[in-house]
Design an enzyme around this catalytic site. Structure first.
Site, short mmCIF file in Angstrom:
data_model
loop_
_atom_site.label_atom_id
_atom_site.label_comp_id
_atom_site.label_asym_id
_atom_site.label_seq_id
_atom_site.Cartn_x
_atom_site.Cartn_y
_atom_site.Cartn_z
N ARG A 1 43.34 10.76 48.28
CA ARG A 1 43.70 10.01 49.48
C ARG A 1 45.03 10.54 50.02
NH1 ARG A 1 44.07 3.42 50.13
NH2 ARG A 1 45.53 3.59 48.37
N ASP B 1 50.63 -2.63 45.56
CA ASP B 1 51.03 -1.39 46.23
C ASP B 1 51.56 -1.75 47.60
OD1 ASP B 1 48.83 -1.85 47.86
OD2 ASP B 1 47.66 -0.16 47.11
#
Length: 549
Positions: A173, A462
């Protein structure tokens, strides 16, 4: 040599400047050839990236003006037509469990060994984008593919890879379109983080992976695309892929990408996004945490109908979230793509079996629900959750690699259903406000120290969860929300008191020396800035980046 557009004259070679600090072994990744490849992406596509970022601002202004959102009339023919994306390569046919995490050395080994089918190797929300993390992560991936990665803790515990046949497939990613990388300049301008992360990985690994053969779990360059807001942004990625493959002599369609549907605008363009990427598309993912953040960000000033209650009370069974996942499964399976479910973020405790038992039951229920709804796989944040998720999908899939023949629940999904936040129920509470302050400050402090994935209160947090925390506070204050449990109004003054109380509690909990060694004061100031400023920052990482150095 490239030519200047419109003149046909040879373009000057790009001036590439590495402005980051020294990183061990960086010369293995930041080779002249790799940097020239990244510079080529910048020169070819930077103008379009900037235009698309401007379109984001225009669309947000339109949402603020109208207070609503709908499917695009100009792309109705794409939604109505019969077409399918390219067939998935063998390594991506079975994706029943995917583990996510940053690309540090220990995580790389644990994720590859976890028993998950896929490891989302994350340069985005789970990575604090220090130059060391970014360059080191690329080195770690190369070492993993070459079978030479290992790690030993300070206590002497050693980590090493299992046999290749048992390893997870790596899906990288890169960062989203909105982030610049100030440590690499081309012609005096910072490159996009997306160009750097994608470019370095593809340049160094595409041929290496293809040479491993179709039977190897890591036999091709695969990507997750974050923060996409429109099919035009997906078109840009598709053109980047086409350009990159041509530059390196890689067959068109070799790259496969899964798009995170983690913005509310993208939810209204799922068909169009897959259509733009149809030669390279592998599927869509229900990025639930960023999706909630996107809802708040886009409708933050659209009135009480759009006020999100305490984030911990919003489940995937909430009507607007159920509509979103129903549409995602149906869209993917109609187009021959994988539908990947959301994150199970629980972090098991070695000390509290009661906490574990309760949490694992919730994880099981969540994964049972996703498998029953037609998803082909799902995410976990910790290796101990892999068997739980796998059991849920094994029970539905059996020996099949996926369930693309399952169209998902019947019935239309309307714009009104996707935007029915009020129908979720729940309430805004002082306890929820306090939790948002706690999570936001603790996460930002860790991020400033170079940690992008952080266990807080038994949850792997996150950047997405920090974004929800600060955006909810902004929304509650600017909509004069009255807290249901205390009758207080959510105000900036109340938030500042909670911040001060949290810092005092952390000082007492950690001790003076450990507290002083952290970056708590900076984290608190940044949190107050992005939660309380009159002007809403699009992403908290934008004002945070200069603090990383």
């Amino acid at each position: 040599m490239a030519e200047d557009q419109g003149t046909g004259t040879p373009a000057a070679a790009p001036v590439v400047t590495v402005a980051g600090p020294h990183v061990d072994r960086a010369e293995e990744v930041l080779t002249p050839e790799a940097l020239a490849f990244v510079a080529g992406l910048h020169r070819a596509f930077e103008g379009r990236r900037r235009e698309l970022l401007a379109r984001r601002r225009e669309r947000r202004a339109e949402i603020a003006r109208t207070g609503t959102l709908d499917f695009l009339p100009e792309t109705a023919a794409v939604r109505a037509a019969d077409w399918r994306v390219a067939e998935a390569p063998g390594a991506l046919r079975d994706r029943r469990v995917e583990i996510t995490g940053p690309t540090d050395r220990k995580m790389a080994i644990n994720a590859l060994n976890s028993g998950a089918r896929v490891w989302l190797a994350d340069f985005e929300d789970a990575t604090s984008p220090t130059w060391e993390n970014l360059v080191g992560g690329q080195i770690n991936l190369i070492d993993a593919f070459e079978g030479r990665i290992d790690f030993t803790t300070s206590a002497g515990k050693a980590y090493a890879l299992r046999p290749a046949a048992e390893l997870a497939t790596v899906v990288v990613r890169p960062r989203g379109w909105h982030l610049d990388e100030n440590h690499l300049l081309v012609d005096g301008e910072p490159v996009a983080g997306a160009f750097l992360d994608f470019g370095l990985y593809f340049f160094h690994n595409a041929a290496r992976l293809l040479a491993r053969g179709a039977d190897d779990p890591n036999s091709g360059p695969y990507f997750y695309l974050p923060k996409t807001e429109s099919h035009l942004e997906a078109r840009l990625w598709n053109d980047v892929f086409t350009h990159a493959q041509a530059e390196l002599g890689i067959e068109h369609g070799t790259i496969r990408a899964t798009v995170l549907i983690e913005t509310v605008t993208a939810a209204f363009e799922m068909d169009e996004i897959l259509h733009e990427l149809r030669d390279h598309a592998a599927g869509l993912n229900a990025g639930r945490w960023d999706y909630l953040f996107s809802l708040v960000k886009n409708f933050r000033d659209a009135g009480e109908h759009y006020i999100l209650p305490d984030r911990n009370t919003v489940t995937m069974a909430s009507p607007f979230m159920a509509a979103y996942t129903r549409l995602l499964v149906r869209t993917c399976h109609r187009r021959g793509a994988h539908a990947i479910g959301g994150m199970a973020a629980f972090v098991p405790s070695r000390k509290d079996p009661e906490v574990n038992a309760a949490a694992l039951e919730k994880v099981k229920a969540d994964k049972d629900r996703e498998a029953g709804q037609g998803f082909d796989g799902s995410w976990v944040a910790h290796p101990d959750l892999v068997p739980v998720a796998r059991a849920s999908f094994d029970a539905v899939l059996g020996g099949r690699p996926h369930q693309k023949d399952n169209p998902g629940p019947a019935g239309p999904v309307t714009a009104e259903q996707l935007l029915d936040i009020a129908g979720a129920g729940g309430s805004c509470t002082r306890n929820g406000l306090h939790n948002a302050v706690q999570v936001g400050i603790r996460y930002i402090e860790a991020w400033l120290r170079g940690l992008g994935a952080v266990a807080i209160f038994h949850m792997m947090e996150d950047a997405a969860t920090a974004e929800i925390s600060r955006s909810q506070i902004w929304q509650w204050i600017h909509n004069d929300v009255v807290l249901a449990d205390t009758g207080e109004k959510a105000t900036a003054e109340l938030v500042r008191r909670l911040v001060a109380e949290e810092l005092a509690a952390l000082r007492a909990e950690l001790g003076e020396q450990a507290y002083a060694a952290g970056r708590w004061g900076e984290a608190a100031r940044l949190f107050e800035q992005v939660a309380l400023d009159q002007e809403f920052a699009d992403f908290l990482t934008l004002p945070a980046l200069p603090l990383l150095g």
